[in-house]
Design a protein around this motif. Structure first.
Motif, PDB file in Angstrom:
ATOM      1  N   GLY A  81       0.808  -1.217   0.000  1.00 29.09           N
ATOM      2  CA  GLY A  81       0.000   0.000   0.000  1.00 29.09           C
ATOM      3  C   GLY A  81       0.836   1.260   0.000  1.00 29.09           C
ATOM      4  O   GLY A  81       0.488   2.249  -0.661  1.00 29.09           O
ATOM      5  N   SER A  82       1.958   1.243   0.731  1.00 32.89           N
ATOM      6  CA  SER A  82       2.805   2.437   0.789  1.00 32.89           C
ATOM      7  C   SER A  82       3.395   2.759  -0.575  1.00 32.89           C
ATOM      8  O   SER A  82       3.624   3.923  -0.910  1.00 32.89           O
ATOM      9  CB  SER A  82       3.926   2.234   1.815  1.00 32.89           C
ATOM     10  N   VAL A  83       3.656   1.723  -1.376  1.00 30.48           N
ATOM     11  CA  VAL A  83       4.234   1.929  -2.704  1.00 30.48           C
ATOM     12  C   VAL A  83       3.153   2.328  -3.706  1.00 30.48           C
ATOM     13  O   VAL A  83       3.275   3.349  -4.396  1.00 30.48           O
ATOM     14  CB  VAL A  83       4.956   0.650  -3.179  1.00 30.48           C
ATOM     15  N   THR A  84       2.077   1.543  -3.785  1.00 32.36           N
ATOM     16  CA  THR A  84       1.045   1.780  -4.804  1.00 32.36           C
ATOM     17  C   THR A  84       0.227   3.033  -4.507  1.00 32.36           C
ATOM     18  O   THR A  84       0.074   3.900  -5.371  1.00 32.36           O
ATOM     19  CB  THR A  84       0.120   0.570  -4.915  1.00 32.36           C
ATOM     20  N   LEU A 135      -4.186   5.340   4.044  1.00 33.67           N
ATOM     21  CA  LEU A 135      -4.811   6.359   4.884  1.00 33.67           C
ATOM     22  C   LEU A 135      -3.771   7.152   5.655  1.00 33.67           C
ATOM     23  O   LEU A 135      -3.843   8.381   5.772  1.00 33.67           O
ATOM     24  CB  LEU A 135      -5.794   5.707   5.861  1.00 33.67           C
ATOM     25  N   TYR A 136      -2.799   6.436   6.206  1.00 35.82           N
ATOM     26  CA  TYR A 136      -1.768   7.095   7.007  1.00 35.82           C
ATOM     27  C   TYR A 136      -0.955   8.073   6.158  1.00 35.82           C
ATOM     28  O   TYR A 136      -0.740   9.222   6.538  1.00 35.82           O
ATOM     29  CB  TYR A 136      -0.844   6.037   7.627  1.00 35.82           C
ATOM     30  N   ILE A 137      -0.513   7.595   4.993  1.00 36.84           N
ATOM     31  CA  ILE A 137       0.332   8.433   4.132  1.00 36.84           C
ATOM     32  C   ILE A 137      -0.437   9.648   3.621  1.00 36.84           C
ATOM     33  O   ILE A 137       0.045  10.780   3.680  1.00 36.84           O
ATOM     34  CB  ILE A 137       0.889   7.606   2.965  1.00 36.84           C
ATOM     35  N   GLY A 389      11.213   6.950   0.508  1.00 37.20           N
ATOM     36  CA  GLY A 389      10.409   5.817   0.046  1.00 37.20           C
ATOM     37  C   GLY A 389      11.134   4.492   0.247  1.00 37.20           C
ATOM     38  O   GLY A 389      10.541   3.508   0.699  1.00 37.20           O
ATOM     39  N   SER A 390      12.435   4.460  -0.064  1.00 35.77           N
ATOM     40  CA  SER A 390      13.226   3.243   0.135  1.00 35.77           C
ATOM     41  C   SER A 390      13.351   2.914   1.620  1.00 35.77           C
ATOM     42  O   SER A 390      13.291   1.745   2.020  1.00 35.77           O
ATOM     43  CB  SER A 390      14.616   3.420  -0.479  1.00 35.77           C
ATOM     44  N   SER A 391      13.518   3.946   2.444  1.00 32.94           N
ATOM     45  CA  SER A 391      13.601   3.738   3.894  1.00 32.94           C
ATOM     46  C   SER A 391      12.296   3.169   4.428  1.00 32.94           C
ATOM     47  O   SER A 391      12.295   2.253   5.264  1.00 32.94           O
ATOM     48  CB  SER A 391      13.914   5.069   4.599  1.00 32.94           C
ATOM     49  N   SER A 392      11.184   3.712   3.947  1.00 33.31           N
ATOM     50  CA  SER A 392       9.873   3.239   4.379  1.00 33.31           C
ATOM     51  C   SER A 392       9.659   1.777   3.994  1.00 33.31           C
ATOM     52  O   SER A 392       9.072   0.999   4.758  1.00 33.31           O
ATOM     53  CB  SER A 392       8.775   4.116   3.767  1.00 33.31           C
TER      54      SER A 392
END
Length: 498
Positions: A81-84, A135-137, A389-392
């Protein structure tokens, strides 16, 4: 006479039963059977939990790994989800992604409460994790983009307080609702009220400007100004679309590979990635492992949430005074110390062991808040988004691993605290190698990022000194100027070559 002894747990087995016919003659003989077979049904203690997925789906013995996998699948969904959704948020806007993910999460949340078996429940948890990240992002980015730079630290820390409030309330919900299906519904329903934000929450004006939609951005800002009894000069509104960019390094042509292409930037990036993995693994591991500490599960989980409350406030007061590096390494090493020390506490002092672990939870929470800010300041501007993004992504991998670290307690009870302690110890020591960023000019270009925090690397690289870095002909120094300034341009290597 009916159960074999389990040497690993030091108790009668809960997973095996002696293979014999339990007749009166068998009991009268007084000779126990020796062959064992797996149990096919179980009797559960329901004094604390009247109903749970473990009880209803019999996730014990040979299936005891499934609860850990359920948590891991939630975090895997969080990773995807964080990526897409992060991409969709940049493409279509923060607002539509917020409401789309909210609707999907509500459907999956209610659906999870209706699932008939473990497999379908795991799938529902994956979907919930997928949308939780979205939602968080989306909401976090909106919170920061709705305020000016001077208020971003305050906005980020305030956001953290609401996260902790949800954590604490989940303990209350669990205590009041002792049936897992009712609890799942109760945790989902509050999200439905956020649908009312459709008439309240505006799109990010910064995102609208980045997409060239100045008219809509002006309308939002005028509404904000009217609410605050402020008049925005027309000249300011007219200049909103004038965005200056720096293309001296081909902005937009960089990728995650640039983070590992140059030695100094590579070492710093790998250091940061490892620390994100460690912090996430430890944070979620300590959160999920609170029921294994002994004592009251609900009280342990509640305290585990309450100890997070001081962290954002302390950082607001100290982060811009003491610096990022001392606070980060200090909190990481404190976490390692208390977690490793907790295993030396005798069993009759379990309250002291719980206290030490909760101190570790507080300090790793502070580390989580610091690493967001410190990491953003370590990466150069042209690589900052891809760096975070990579760290996440590394953090999500840590969250996937955490349930299995907890599961290792089946082999040795102290394993989770030992593993988390050694990980945070390693992360804290590696943090000492990172440069301080407080009151320092942040790097903009890849070259500045490579030189950042290393005084031995000079700011000017001549004639394509690093692989992949070549200056245009116009920017090359002349032969005369090179000899006049060679002491600035020449870098001595470890073997003495120049």
């Amino acid at each position: 006479m009916t159960y074999p002894w389990d040497d690993k747990t030091g108790a009668w087995s809960s997973c095996l039963i002696l293979n014999t016919n339990f007749t009166p003659e068998y009991y009268a003989s007084g000779v126990p059977a020796t062959a064992s077979v797996p149990c096919t049904s179980w009797v559960y203690d329901t004094s604390l939990y009247a109903s749970s997925t473990v009880i209803e789906f019999n996730l014990v013995c040979e299936d005891s790994w499934i609860p850990a996998t359920t948590d891991a699948m939630f975090m895997f969904g969080d990773l995807i989800g964080s990526v897409t959704f992060g991409y969709f948020s940049d493409r279509f806007g923060r607002r539509p992604i917020f409401f789309t993910s909210l609707i999907i999460q509500s459907i999956a949340g209610i659906g999870a409460a209706l699932m008939p078996n473990a497999l379908t429940f795991v799938i529902a948890r994956f979907i919930i994790g997928l949308t939780a990240s979205a939602l968080y992002i989306a909401s976090f980015i909106l919170a920061l983009e709705l305020v000016g730079p001077s208020k971003r630290l305050f906005a980020a820390m305030t956001y953290a307080y609401f996260f902790t409030t949800g954590y604490v309330l989940s303990a209350l919900f669990s205590y009041l609702l002792n049936n897992w299906r009712y609890l799942q519904v109760a945790m989902t329903v509050p999200g439905l009220f956020l649908l009312t934000y459709w008439w309240i929450l505006p799109e990010s004006s910064r995102w609208l400007l980045s997409k060239g939609r100045q008219t809509e951005a002006k309308q939002i800002l005028n509404k904000v100004a009217k609410t605050n009894n402020v008049v925005i000069p027309e000249k300011v509104l007219d200049n909103l679309g004038a965005v200056t960019t720096n293309d001296d390094e081909g902005k937009g042509k960089h990728s995650a590979l640039d983070l590992v292409r140059y030695p100094n930037l590579r070492n710093r990036s790998l250091n940061i990635f490892f620390n994100w993995f460690v912090i996430s693994c430890t944070y979620f591991g300590l959160s999920w492992n609170s029921s294994s500490l002994g004592g009251n599960d609900y009280l342990n989980f509640l305290i585990s949430g309450l100890v997070e409350i001081p962290a954002p406030g302390l950082l607001i007061l100290t982060l811009d005074r003491w610096g990022r590096k001392p606070l980060f390494t200090g909190t990481m090493l404190l976490t390692a110390s208390v977690l490793l020390l907790s295993n030396l506490i005798p069993q009759d002092l379990n309250w002291l062991r719980i206290t030490l672990i909760m101190i570790g939870k507080l300090s790793v929470t502070a580390s989580f808040n610091v690493v967001y800010i410190m990491s953003a300041e370590q990466f150069p501007t042209v690589l900052r988004n891809v760096g975070i993004g990579s760290s996440s992504t590394c953090a999500r991998i840590g969250g996937i691993v955490a349930p299995y670290v907890i599961y290792s307690a089946t082999a040795w009870k102290a394993f989770p605290e030992v593993i988390f302690g050694l990980l945070t110890l390693s992360g804290g020591l590696l943090g000492l190698l990172l440069p301080e960023t407080l009151n320092k000019k942040l790097p903009d270009t890849v070259q500045e990022g490579e030189n950042y925090g290393n005084a031995s690397l000079k700011p000017i690289l001549w004639d394509g000194g690093w692989k992949g870095e070549r200056r245009s002909v116009a920017s090359q120094p002349t032969k005369a100027s090179f000899h006049a300034n060679k002491n600035r341009w020449i870098k001595k290597t470890k073997d003495g070559a120049r």
